[in-house]
Write an enzyme that holds these catalytic residues in place. Structure first.
Site, PDB file in Angstrom:
ATOM      1  N   MET A 232       0.847  -1.193   0.000  1.00 36.98           N
ATOM      2  CA  MET A 232       0.000   0.000   0.000  1.00 36.98           C
ATOM      3  C   MET A 232       0.885   1.246   0.000  1.00 36.98           C
ATOM      4  O   MET A 232       1.001   1.958   0.997  1.00 36.98           O
ATOM      5  CB  MET A 232      -0.919  -0.008   1.219  1.00 36.98           C
ATOM      6  CG  MET A 232      -1.928  -1.138   1.238  1.00 36.98           C
ATOM      7  SD  MET A 232      -3.181  -0.994  -0.062  1.00 36.98           S
ATOM      8  CE  MET A 232      -2.697  -2.357  -1.144  1.00 36.98           C
ATOM      9  N   HIS A 233       1.518   1.509  -1.137  1.00 35.98           N
ATOM     10  CA  HIS A 233       2.488   2.603  -1.222  1.00 35.98           C
ATOM     11  C   HIS A 233       1.872   3.944  -0.818  1.00 35.98           C
ATOM     12  O   HIS A 233       2.344   4.615   0.106  1.00 35.98           O
ATOM     13  CB  HIS A 233       3.041   2.688  -2.646  1.00 35.98           C
ATOM     14  CG  HIS A 233       3.772   1.473  -3.096  1.00 35.98           C
ATOM     15  ND1 HIS A 233       5.043   1.174  -2.657  1.00 35.98           N
ATOM     16  CD2 HIS A 233       3.420   0.479  -3.946  1.00 35.98           C
ATOM     17  CE1 HIS A 233       5.442   0.048  -3.228  1.00 35.98           C
ATOM     18  NE2 HIS A 233       4.479  -0.391  -4.010  1.00 35.98           N
ATOM     19  N   ASP A 234       0.830   4.361  -1.524  1.00 33.25           N
ATOM     20  CA  ASP A 234       0.282   5.708  -1.331  1.00 33.25           C
ATOM     21  C   ASP A 234      -0.337   5.903   0.046  1.00 33.25           C
ATOM     22  O   ASP A 234      -0.357   7.012   0.583  1.00 33.25           O
ATOM     23  CB  ASP A 234      -0.757   6.007  -2.410  1.00 33.25           C
ATOM     24  CG  ASP A 234      -0.143   6.141  -3.788  1.00 33.25           C
ATOM     25  OD1 ASP A 234       1.066   6.448  -3.864  1.00 33.25           O
ATOM     26  OD2 ASP A 234      -0.847   5.932  -4.784  1.00 33.25           O
TER      27      ASP A 234
END
Length: 304
Positions: A232-234
């Protein structure tokens, strides 16, 4: 008191999770959204953002932003997010439309109207933010800080050394990092740790309508897998706003390489002070993964 934020985004599947958290985290007050070309074209990111706002019945103004980088040809991440940017779920039709002004002017106008400095959050390429800072330098005093998902102190995910959001518009990122505004950088050093486990992902369809929608999107997301876990980068940029205690930050001098044949888009993070330059970025280097996962579960449970 809730923290007022403006969110610049390029939805994108993990952007959808970050937008959910920005809307439903009780600590945050999402007042404006803007879109930028990145994961897919700006027409698609705008359509996707409007679909999400309609899905959650969120009355948040949205402005469409830059369609191309400052000087380079556009690139995208459709191989990760699908050609539409949010494949996998059939959103209902709506009649929403973006504001009749470009993103950087929408941000400028909202900053000038705000009663106090506002936190900007950018989870796509930094083109809109660079346009704001270069075309409207008077706005700097109204920006509390900028929190970005982008960059890396080590390996990249777009080239051996460059992270996608920075590599998509290195000149914009260089402009932003030189601007003198306060910056918190949540790069791959932490976002690659921000994994939702297969066991948790399996619970999403029964969680609520948001969980069902995200589970459908995740089946088309290629940053990990449903079997091994998804990154879940963002979402890390939103998580830092609410739970900064989950992150280990270090003040560093950070520059963006714009010339290298093989290194363009690299964030040069001077962790050890080799360049003897003053720090201009708070760089997130480590993450409390269990705490992050618990917070995600809590905020998505609110996203009904």
């Amino acid at each position: 008191m809730r923290l007022p934020i403006f969110l610049d985004t390029d939805p994108g599947i993990d952007d959808a999770v970050a937008i959910a958290a920005a809307i439903f985290a009780p600590e945050l007050d999402l007042q404006l959204m803007t879109t930028v070309a990145g994961n897919v074209s700006v027409e698609k990111t705008t359509r996707n953002a409007l679909q999400l706002l309609h899905f959650w019945n969120a009355e948040i103004p949205l402005a469409q932003g830059a369609a191309v980088p400052l000087v380079r040809a556009p690139r995208n991440a459709a191989s990760v997010h699908g050609e539409s940017g949010m494949a996998g779920y059939d959103f209902v039709e709506h009649n929403r439309s973006p504001l009749d002004k470009p993103a950087f002017l929408a941000i400028r106008d909202a900053l000038m109207r705000a009663p106090e400095p506002v936190t900007l959050v950018a989870i796509g390429p930094l083109t809109n933010i660079a346009l704001l800072l270069s075309q409207c330098p008077e706005c700097k005093q109204y920006i509390r800080r900028l929190v970005i998902m982008g960059g890396s102190a080590g390996r990249g995910n777009c080239t051996p050394n460059a992270e996608f959001n920075i590599a998509a518009d290195p000149e914009a990122a260089a402009c932003v990092f030189r601007s003198g505004i306060e910056i918190v950088m949540c790069g791959l050093d932490v976002t690659n740790q921000a994994i939702l486990t297969p066991d948790y992902l399996a619970t999403l369809p029964e969680l609520n309508r948001t969980g069902k929608m995200l589970h459908a999107l995740f089946s088309h997301y290629r940053s990990g897998s449903m079997q091994s876990g998804l990154r879940m980068h963002d979402l890390c940029a939103i998580a830092w706003l609410v739970r900064p205690d989950l992150f280990t930050l270090k003040p560093c001098f950070v520059a963006v390489e714009t010339q290298g044949e093989f290194t363009s888009g690299t964030t040069v993070v001077d962790i050890d002070g080799c360049l003897s330059k003053p720090a201009n970025v708070q760089v997130a280097l480590d993450l409390d993964v269990k705490g992050f996962q618990q917070w995600v579960a809590e905020v998505l449970a609110l996203a009904s």
